[in-house]
Structures are given as structure tokens and as C-alpha cells.
Write an enzyme that holds these catalytic residues in place. Structure first.
Site, PDB file in Angstrom:
ATOM      1  N   GLY A  36     -39.717   3.554  43.997  1.00 19.70           N
ATOM      2  CA  GLY A  36     -41.124   3.287  44.293  1.00 19.70           C
ATOM      3  C   GLY A  36     -41.846   2.676  43.107  1.00 19.70           C
ATOM      4  O   GLY A  36     -41.220   2.159  42.184  1.00 19.70           O
ATOM      5  N   LEU A  38     -43.574  -0.029  43.311  1.00 22.16           N
ATOM      6  CA  LEU A  38     -42.906  -1.317  43.500  1.00 22.16           C
ATOM      7  C   LEU A  38     -43.614  -2.454  42.766  1.00 22.16           C
ATOM      8  O   LEU A  38     -44.833  -2.480  42.651  1.00 22.16           O
ATOM      9  CB  LEU A  38     -42.827  -1.637  44.992  1.00 22.16           C
ATOM     10  N   HIS A  39     -42.796  -3.386  42.272  1.00 24.32           N
ATOM     11  CA  HIS A  39     -43.297  -4.579  41.596  1.00 24.32           C
ATOM     12  C   HIS A  39     -42.467  -5.768  42.062  1.00 24.32           C
ATOM     13  O   HIS A  39     -41.576  -5.618  42.914  1.00 24.32           O
ATOM     14  CB  HIS A  39     -43.240  -4.395  40.070  1.00 24.32           C
ATOM     15  N   HIS A  42     -38.641  -5.448  42.458  1.00 21.13           N
ATOM     16  CA  HIS A  42     -38.182  -4.832  43.706  1.00 21.13           C
ATOM     17  C   HIS A  42     -38.318  -5.819  44.871  1.00 21.13           C
ATOM     18  O   HIS A  42     -37.448  -5.916  45.729  1.00 21.13           O
ATOM     19  CB  HIS A  42     -39.026  -3.601  44.023  1.00 21.13           C
ATOM     20  N   GLY A 153     -30.581  -4.556  41.203  1.00 16.22           N
ATOM     21  CA  GLY A 153     -31.012  -5.481  40.161  1.00 16.22           C
ATOM     22  C   GLY A 153     -30.075  -5.462  38.960  1.00 16.22           C
ATOM     23  O   GLY A 153     -29.542  -4.412  38.591  1.00 16.22           O
ATOM     24  N   LEU A 190     -39.798  -6.847  34.314  1.00 12.92           N
ATOM     25  CA  LEU A 190     -40.638  -5.962  35.117  1.00 12.92           C
ATOM     26  C   LEU A 190     -39.971  -4.604  35.246  1.00 12.92           C
ATOM     27  O   LEU A 190     -38.755  -4.505  35.398  1.00 12.92           O
ATOM     28  CB  LEU A 190     -40.868  -6.575  36.500  1.00 12.92           C
ATOM     29  N   ARG A 193     -41.941   1.486  34.679  1.00 12.74           N
ATOM     30  CA  ARG A 193     -42.370   2.204  33.471  1.00 12.74           C
ATOM     31  C   ARG A 193     -43.302   1.362  32.592  1.00 12.74           C
ATOM     32  O   ARG A 193     -43.923   1.912  31.676  1.00 12.74           O
ATOM     33  CB  ARG A 193     -41.154   2.666  32.661  1.00 12.74           C
TER      34      ARG A 193
HETATM   35  P1  AMP Z   1     -35.974   1.463  40.268  1.00 10.45           P
HETATM   36  O1  AMP Z   1     -37.090   1.634  41.255  1.00 10.45           O
HETATM   37  O2  AMP Z   1     -36.425   1.261  38.870  1.00 10.45           O
HETATM   38  O3  AMP Z   1     -34.912   2.532  40.417  1.00 10.45           O
HETATM   39  O4  AMP Z   1     -35.251   0.120  40.651  1.00 10.45           O
HETATM   40  C1  AMP Z   1     -34.779  -0.113  41.960  1.00 10.45           C
HETATM   41  C2  AMP Z   1     -33.951  -1.364  41.968  1.00 10.45           C
HETATM   42  O5  AMP Z   1     -34.742  -2.462  41.545  1.00 10.45           O
HETATM   43  C3  AMP Z   1     -32.740  -1.303  41.031  1.00 10.45           C
HETATM   44  O6  AMP Z   1     -31.643  -1.940  41.654  1.00 10.45           O
HETATM   45  C4  AMP Z   1     -33.224  -2.079  39.825  1.00 10.45           C
HETATM   46  O7  AMP Z   1     -32.177  -2.669  39.080  1.00 10.45           O
HETATM   47  C5  AMP Z   1     -34.082  -3.131  40.495  1.00 10.45           C
HETATM   48  N1  AMP Z   1     -35.056  -3.682  39.538  1.00 10.45           N
HETATM   49  C6  AMP Z   1     -35.973  -3.000  38.816  1.00 10.45           C
HETATM   50  N2  AMP Z   1     -36.654  -3.848  38.007  1.00 10.45           N
HETATM   51  C7  AMP Z   1     -36.140  -5.083  38.225  1.00 10.45           C
HETATM   52  C8  AMP Z   1     -36.410  -6.376  37.682  1.00 10.45           C
HETATM   53  N3  AMP Z   1     -37.336  -6.591  36.774  1.00 10.45           N
HETATM   54  N4  AMP Z   1     -35.676  -7.413  38.149  1.00 10.45           N
HETATM   55  C9  AMP Z   1     -34.713  -7.226  39.075  1.00 10.45           C
HETATM   56  N5  AMP Z   1     -34.417  -6.040  39.623  1.00 10.45           N
HETATM   57  C10 AMP Z   1     -35.121  -4.975  39.209  1.00 10.45           C
END
Ligand code: AMP
Length: 289
Positions: A36, A38-39, A42, A153, A190, A193
Site C-alpha cells: 500500500g 501506492l505511488h 506501484h 519491481g 520512488l 518510505r
Molecule cells: P512495496 O509496496 O514497497 O512492498 O512494493 C510493492 C512492489 O512494488 C514490489 O514489487 C516493489 O519492488 C515494487 N516497487 C516499489 N517501488 C518501486 C519503484 N520505484 N519502481 C518499481 N517498482 C517498485
């Protein structure tokens, strides 16, 4: 154009019902797993999933198993309403946003996935148990959503490698699709955090991508793996307010550190703390023969 909100499941029973009632064409269900807040990073995963699949499910779950004591589990941003608005706009079909109780009715599962050796180095050395917890929830979410494709990602390079290995080692029969890192214009990768950073800390945080870019350029100009790493380290050294956890040039297939004189395709990985915020980033390096 009117867009309809995705089906929202907060229980596994609701998700099961959605899956039973909405069977996509064979091979065409994709999942994007997130915590979550989200940016655009995501959303890039969602876009890639929508291009490849006819049905896209996004999971939103801050997984307690992958946070260690003293980490930011409680503080982690939870913005479900804003996330749902973004996912409505993005045109996803369903969102699975379970509670910790729904995912772990016995508080902690008795049986968990072990990430093995790769789970104990780099991020795993600093965050013991993190990758076991991450793989455990990824396996559960794969079993719950039963996708043909799953998008992750490259931002989390070690995580991606471990998921690819788990899928191979356990014959999970899902295709893992990596998506390149999305950055802001000034290079900052992105991350949910990033919302912890003050304006000044954000400036400092830019050093991570600057150091990685410096390594990439050095490699293009003929530096070896060791030399490219040293160039990146120099960029970091000049900056106050940043504590380096690791800076390494690795083999992307194994995450093993490249020899000093290694030449070929590699990946520079960096992790650092800016104030109390822990950030990770990485960039490919092509070390010319
Ligand atoms: P998270 O919500 O941080 O667990 O991330 C969820 C998914 O989004 C994971 O597969 C991350 O690698 C991917 N992700 C997070 N930030 C980025 C980013 N800046 N660029 C590409 N993928 C991302």
C-alpha cells in the site's frame, strides 16, 4: 469516461468468490503485490500487468512477518482509501486487502519459507528473517490469488531474485515479470518510505542514485567492478547525514559480490539510512570487457 471501482475483498472467502465468478481467459490473470501507500512505482507494475493480462488483482498488505523488532511496522503508511482511488483510476479488477488476523489466524504461521543463504546476506544480514517473512507472504498470496503472472519491481532486487528462486525451486507455475525502477526526475527511486523524509533528508537521499549513476558511468569508461564501486563510495563519503549499510557490485543472478577485476553485466546495490529512514536502491552496470 466512467471507471468502476475494483472489487474489494478483505477476506479470503470474498476473494475466493471473486475468483470463482470471474475466470479470465487461460493464462491471463496477473497479480501485483504491495504494502500500500501506492505511488507511481506501484502503478507502473499495474500498467505492465494490465498490458499482459486480462484480469489484474492488486494485494495490499503490510506483512508483519517481514518486519523485525524496532522496524517501522506500526509507523508504515496505511492509506487504503487513497490507494483504492488510484487503483480505480488504473482500472484494476480486484483488490485484496486482508487484515493481519485474516492472513495469520494463529498470529504466526507454524510453517514458514526459508530464504536460505541468499536470505542471510546484504538486506538479509541487516534485517534477519525479513526474506523468510517476505517469501512466506508471497507464497500465501500466490496460493490465494492463483495468478498466471506476477509483477515485481526491480527496486527490490534481492527480493525479486528470491521470489524467482522460490518459484523455480518449488515449481510454483507462475511467471514472474520484473519491472524496472521508477524514479523521480532528479533520480530518487520512488518508495513508500520517502514520505518519512524531510526536505533536507530528501536532498541527502538523492546521494544513493547519484552514487549508483557514478558507478555506471565509471564502468562505461572502463572501470572494473572494484573501481566502479570505489567511485560510488567516494560520492557517498562526501555526504553528511547518511549512514551506509552496504554498497556492493554483484552478479545479478546470484547476488554474490563481483571480484575486484570482474567485467561484464553486474548490478550495484546500495542501502543507507538517512535520519531514521532506511532506503535501498540499485542500478545495472555494464563493465566493458
Ligand atoms: P512495496 O509496496 O514497497 O512492498 O512494493 C510493492 C512492489 O512494488 C514490489 O514489487 C516493489 O519492488 C515494487 N516497487 C516499489 N517501488 C518501486 C519503484 N520505484 N519502481 C518499481 N517498482 C517498485
Amino acid at each position: 469516461m466512467t471507471v468502476s471501482a475494483p472489487f474489494l475483498a478483505t477476506t479470503t472467502a470474498q476473494l475466493d468468490r471473486f475468483l470463482a465468478d470471474n475466470q479470465p481467459a487461460k493464462g491471463r490473470r496477473a497479480v501485483v503485490m504491495t504494502m500500500g501507500a501506492l505511488h507511481e512505482g506501484h502503478l507502473e507494475l499495474v500498467r505492465a500487468a494490465k498490458e499482459a493480462a486480462t484480469q489484474v488483482i492488486v494485494t495490499i498488505f503490510v506483512n508483519p512477518l517481514q518486519f523485525g523488532p524496532g522496524e517501522d511496522y506500526e509507523a508504515y503508511p496505511r492509506t487504503l482509501e487513497a490507494d483504492l482511488a488510484l487503483l480505480t483510476e488504473a482500472g484494476v479488477d480486484a483488490v485484496f486487502a486482508p487484515s493481519p488476523q485474516e492472513m495469520y489466524p494463529d498470529t504466526r504461521p507454524l510453517v514458514t519459507v526459508s530464504a536460505g543463504h541468499i536470505g542471510t546476506v546484504l538486506e538479509g544480514a541487516i534485517r534477519p528473517g525479513h526474506f523468510d517473512g517476505m517469501l512466506t507472504v508471497v507464497l500465501k498470496l500466490l496460493n490465494l490469488t492463483r495468478p498466471d503472472l506476477a509483477f515485481f519491481g526491480q527496486k527490490d532486487a534481492q527480493q525479486l531474485l528470491l521470489i524467482q528462486r522460490m518459484v523455480k525451486d518449488f515449481n510454483l507455475g507462475v511467471k514472474i515479470c520484473p519491472v524496472p525502477i521508477v524514479r523521480q526526475e532528479d533520480g530518487l527511486a520512488l518508495s513508500s518510505r520517502n514520505s518519512y523524509l524531510s526536505q533536507e533528508e530528501r536532498e541527502t537521499a538523492l546521494t544513493l542514485s547519484r552514487a549508483l549513476t557514478a558507478a555506471q558511468l565509471a564502468a562505461q569508461r572502463g572501470a572494473t567492478a572494484g573501481q566502479a564501486r570505489a567511485v560510488a563510495a567516494q560520492v557517498i563519503e562526501q555526504i553528511a547525514g547518511l549512514t551506509l549499510d552496504y554498497l556492493v557490485v554483484v552478479d545479478p543472478q546470484t547476488i554474490a559480490q563481483a571480484d575486484e577485476d570482474y567485467r561484464g553485466s553486474a548490478l550495484t546495490l546500495i542501502a543507507a539510512r538517512v535520519g531514521s529512514t532506511r532506503l535501498i536502491d540499485n542500478m545495472p552496470v555494464e563493465i566493458a570487457p
